[in-house]
Design a protein around this motif. Structure first.
Motif, mmCIF file in Angstrom:
data_model
loop_
_atom_site.group_PDB
_atom_site.id
_atom_site.type_symbol
_atom_site.label_atom_id
_atom_site.label_comp_id
_atom_site.label_asym_id
_atom_site.label_seq_id
_atom_site.Cartn_x
_atom_site.Cartn_y
_atom_site.Cartn_z
ATOM 1 N N ILE A 40 13.786 79.253 49.931
ATOM 2 C CA ILE A 40 14.869 79.413 49.425
ATOM 3 C C ILE A 40 15.738 80.691 49.851
ATOM 4 N N PRO A 41 16.965 80.696 50.209
ATOM 5 C CA PRO A 41 17.566 81.991 50.565
ATOM 6 C C PRO A 41 17.648 82.760 49.321
ATOM 7 N N PRO A 42 17.665 84.388 49.470
ATOM 8 C CA PRO A 42 17.768 84.970 48.228
ATOM 9 C C PRO A 42 18.789 84.781 47.141
ATOM 10 N N ILE A 43 19.771 84.634 47.579
ATOM 11 C CA ILE A 43 20.810 84.402 46.620
ATOM 12 C C ILE A 43 20.905 83.063 45.888
ATOM 13 N N GLN A 44 20.658 82.081 46.477
ATOM 14 C CA GLN A 44 20.113 80.789 45.965
ATOM 15 C C GLN A 44 19.090 81.163 44.945
ATOM 16 N N PHE A 45 17.849 81.831 45.325
ATOM 17 C CA PHE A 45 16.756 82.009 44.674
ATOM 18 C C PHE A 45 17.171 82.798 43.121
ATOM 19 N N PHE A 46 18.013 83.430 43.461
ATOM 20 C CA PHE A 46 18.504 84.618 42.075
ATOM 21 C C PHE A 46 19.270 83.598 41.353
ATOM 22 N N PHE A 47 20.091 82.477 41.934
ATOM 23 C CA PHE A 47 20.840 81.709 40.885
ATOM 24 C C PHE A 47 20.075 80.684 40.272
ATOM 25 N N PHE A 48 19.183 79.928 40.953
ATOM 26 C CA PHE A 48 18.320 78.973 40.460
ATOM 27 C C PHE A 48 17.596 79.556 39.255
ATOM 28 N N ARG A 49 17.034 80.773 39.627
ATOM 29 C CA ARG A 49 15.877 81.348 38.566
ATOM 30 C C ARG A 49 16.919 81.622 37.224
ATOM 31 N N PHE A 50 17.895 82.269 37.228
ATOM 32 C CA PHE A 50 18.549 82.466 35.968
ATOM 33 C C PHE A 50 19.220 81.314 35.328
ATOM 34 N N ALA A 51 19.599 80.308 36.273
ATOM 35 C CA ALA A 51 20.043 79.170 35.592
ATOM 36 C C ALA A 51 19.133 78.409 34.927
ATOM 37 N N LEU A 52 17.941 78.331 35.389
ATOM 38 C CA LEU A 52 16.790 77.778 34.544
ATOM 39 C C LEU A 52 16.312 78.429 33.525
ATOM 40 N N ALA A 53 16.187 80.030 33.630
ATOM 41 C CA ALA A 53 15.968 80.760 32.453
ATOM 42 C C ALA A 53 16.978 80.721 31.558
ATOM 43 N N ALA A 54 18.227 80.495 31.827
ATOM 44 C CA ALA A 54 19.324 80.318 30.749
ATOM 45 C C ALA A 54 18.975 78.988 30.065
#
Length: 309
Positions: A40-54
């Protein structure tokens, strides 16, 4: 940062053990970010991680949502912007260097906190901090000289990440008061997720497929170093002093380096290793000095109380 309760009826051994456990989980985030970003590209990984955390934090906060008000949203969003900067530079930094180097560079936040406080609020800088800054610069020089690529883009972003970690910690301590910790954390994660969504929408979406390794890495990073660690930190750090907590958090890069060496097969040159050790001493040294002064002050205060009695 939460307020310290020095006389709180909480066993210090338990507090220390829980905070050490959080450093293990945070150290693991370096490993799982590195593994996940292979797919997963870094920016998308960053987004998916915090979307799931939220999402997960929102579920936890369902019974509390009636207490959510404009002030909590405002304060949580302010802290969330700083947290977004931390994690954006974190993923970009880790993707461009080894997790061993990134871990130690991120740990420089301990030195950046007093430096930023001095620059903005003219808070006094002690000699111990100056010595730590000098050792940190020496460590950075050794890292730059010892690696095959020198001080590369990933190293620079990991150092910038340390600056944003310091800004985030300062923001938390100055913005948050007695708000509901869970609701504030939910707003923080939501703010980071929204920032990630805005960035991903503004950039071309690369083609990628999330396999088992990427999926498990995302799950780990969203649950353990994000939802669980933030909750444990907010719940237990208040029962110890900031100095002791800071010393415990210097373990983060130790775990990340061990994971890099034994799992990813990373190897540090002798000069890189010297650089990492200098940075660790630069960070832990001032904290140990402050811990000694705190304990000495308590002993003197206790003796004064005994003499008055």
């Amino acid at each position: 940062m939460t307020h310290t309760r020095e006389s709180a009826p909480m066993p210090q051994g338990k507090v220390t053990a829980i905070l050490v456990f959080t450093t293990v989980l945070w150290g693991g985030s370096f490993l799982f970010n590195k593994i996940g970003m292979r797919e997963i590209p870094p920016i998308q990984f960053f987004f998916f991680r915090f979307a799931l955390a939220a999402l997960l934090m929102g579920i936890i906060c369902i019974p509390r949502l009636s207490r959510l008000n404009r002030d909590i949203v405002r304060r949580g969003a302010m802290v969330g912007v700083a947290l977004a900067a931390v994690n954006l530079t974190f993923v970009l930094g880790v993707s461009g260097t080894t997790i061993s180097r990134a871990g130690y560079l991120n740990n420089l936040f301990v030195l950046f906190i007093p430096l930023i406080s001095f620059l903005i609020w003219r808070e006094r800088l002690d000699r111990i901090t100056f010595a730590g800054v000098f050792l940190a610069v020496a460590g950075l020089w050794e890292l730059a000289s010892g690696g095959a690529e020198g001080f590369n883009r990933g190293d620079l972003l990991s150092t910038v990440c340390a600056v944003f970690i310091a800004i985030h910690i300062i923001t938390v301590s100055r913005v948050l008061r007695d708000e509901d910790v869970y609701l504030v954390t939910f707003v923080q994660f939501s703010t980071v997720a929204l920032a990630g969504a805005a960035i991903t929408l503004a950039m071309p979406w690369p083609a990628f497929t999330i396999g088992a390794a990427g999926g498990w890495s995302l799950a780990y990073c969203a649950i353990f170093p994000t939802v669980i660690c933030f909750t444990l930190q907010n719940a237990f750090q208040r029962f110890t002093t900031p100095t002791k907590a800071g010393l415990i958090y210097t373990l983060d890069p130790v775990w990340s380096m061990l994971a890099g060496v034994f799992i990813l097969g990373e190897r540090l040159t002798p000069r890189e290793l010297v650089g990492c050790m200098l940075i660790l001493v630069a960070v832990a040294g001032p904290l140990l000095g402050r811990l000694y002064l705190e304990q000495r002050h308590r002993r003197l205060y206790h003796l004064d109380d005994v003499e008055e009695a």
